[in-house]
Design a protein around this motif. Sequence first.
Motif, short mmCIF file in Angstrom:
data_model
loop_
_atom_site.label_atom_id
_atom_site.label_comp_id
_atom_site.label_asym_id
_atom_site.label_seq_id
_atom_site.Cartn_x
_atom_site.Cartn_y
_atom_site.Cartn_z
N LEU A 61 0.84 -1.21 0.00
CA LEU A 61 0.00 0.00 0.00
C LEU A 61 0.87 1.26 0.00
O LEU A 61 0.58 2.23 -0.70
N GLU A 62 1.96 1.22 0.75
CA GLU A 62 2.89 2.35 0.81
C GLU A 62 3.55 2.58 -0.55
O GLU A 62 3.65 3.73 -1.01
N LEU A 63 3.97 1.49 -1.20
CA LEU A 63 4.60 1.60 -2.53
C LEU A 63 3.61 2.17 -3.56
O LEU A 63 3.96 3.01 -4.38
N LEU A 64 2.35 1.69 -3.48
CA LEU A 64 1.33 2.17 -4.43
C LEU A 64 1.07 3.66 -4.22
O LEU A 64 0.96 4.42 -5.17
N ALA A 65 0.96 4.05 -2.95
CA ALA A 65 0.71 5.47 -2.63
C ALA A 65 1.85 6.33 -3.18
O ALA A 65 1.61 7.40 -3.76
N VAL B 287 -0.96 5.95 -6.86
CA VAL B 287 -2.17 5.12 -7.06
C VAL B 287 -3.13 5.40 -5.90
O VAL B 287 -2.75 5.36 -4.73
N GLY B 288 -4.37 5.71 -6.24
CA GLY B 288 -5.37 6.05 -5.22
C GLY B 288 -5.79 4.83 -4.42
O GLY B 288 -6.07 3.77 -4.98
N LEU B 289 -5.82 4.99 -3.10
CA LEU B 289 -6.14 3.87 -2.22
C LEU B 289 -7.41 4.12 -1.43
O LEU B 289 -7.74 5.26 -1.10
N ILE B 290 -8.12 3.05 -1.12
CA ILE B 290 -9.22 3.14 -0.16
C ILE B 290 -8.64 2.98 1.25
O ILE B 290 -9.04 3.68 2.17
N ASP B 291 -7.69 2.05 1.40
CA ASP B 291 -7.04 1.82 2.69
C ASP B 291 -5.57 2.21 2.61
O ASP B 291 -4.86 1.74 1.73
N LYS B 292 -5.14 3.04 3.54
CA LYS B 292 -3.72 3.39 3.57
C LYS B 292 -2.91 2.34 4.32
O LYS B 292 -1.70 2.22 4.15
N LYS B 293 -3.62 1.60 5.19
CA LYS B 293 -2.98 0.52 5.97
C LYS B 293 -3.87 -0.71 5.93
O LYS B 293 -5.09 -0.59 5.77
N GLY C 21 -6.22 -4.73 2.26
CA GLY C 21 -6.30 -3.31 1.93
C GLY C 21 -6.82 -3.18 0.52
O GLY C 21 -6.50 -4.01 -0.34
N PHE C 22 -7.65 -2.15 0.28
CA PHE C 22 -8.26 -1.98 -1.04
C PHE C 22 -7.67 -0.80 -1.80
O PHE C 22 -7.41 0.26 -1.22
N ILE C 23 -7.49 -1.01 -3.10
CA ILE C 23 -7.05 0.04 -4.03
C ILE C 23 -8.30 0.63 -4.67
O ILE C 23 -9.24 -0.11 -5.00
#
Length: 133
Positions: free
Chosen positions: A91-95, A99-105, A115-117
């Motif tokens: 999730l950290e790499l995607l952020a 890349v927009g995330l629903i869950d940051k963790k 965690g959802f993207i």
Amino acid sequence: MIKRVDHIASVVKNLDEAVELYERAFGLKPACIETLPEQGVKAALIPIGEQGEIELLEPIDAQSGVAKFLESRGEGIHHICLEVDDVDKELELLAAKGVGLIDKKGRPGLAGKVGFIHPKSMKGVLIELAQKV
Ligand code: ZN
């Protein structure tokens, strides 16, 4: 690291009916059926062979994202879940890549720590990342 497709999830109006259909049509039985109030769903996980599962989701809370999905799009495929070795790291790499995330963790889910993207970042496909716990 992305390891494999973990499951494909489908939204259904009636979980019991859907579970019965998968059993009647394919001879597949759910490994678990659980109510997840914090996610507003009743869910069944149906294993297929050694790897891979189908997840069936019935909304139990009219305000949940799954209920809104069912209302606007009807029954059908809701998300694809990819197994990862470290959900927080992915999730950290995607952020960092924008890349927009629903869950940051990661948070507890049916498939482990999940965690959802955001689907807007993935060409309309909701993607779940899951780390086995
Ligand atoms: Zn899922």
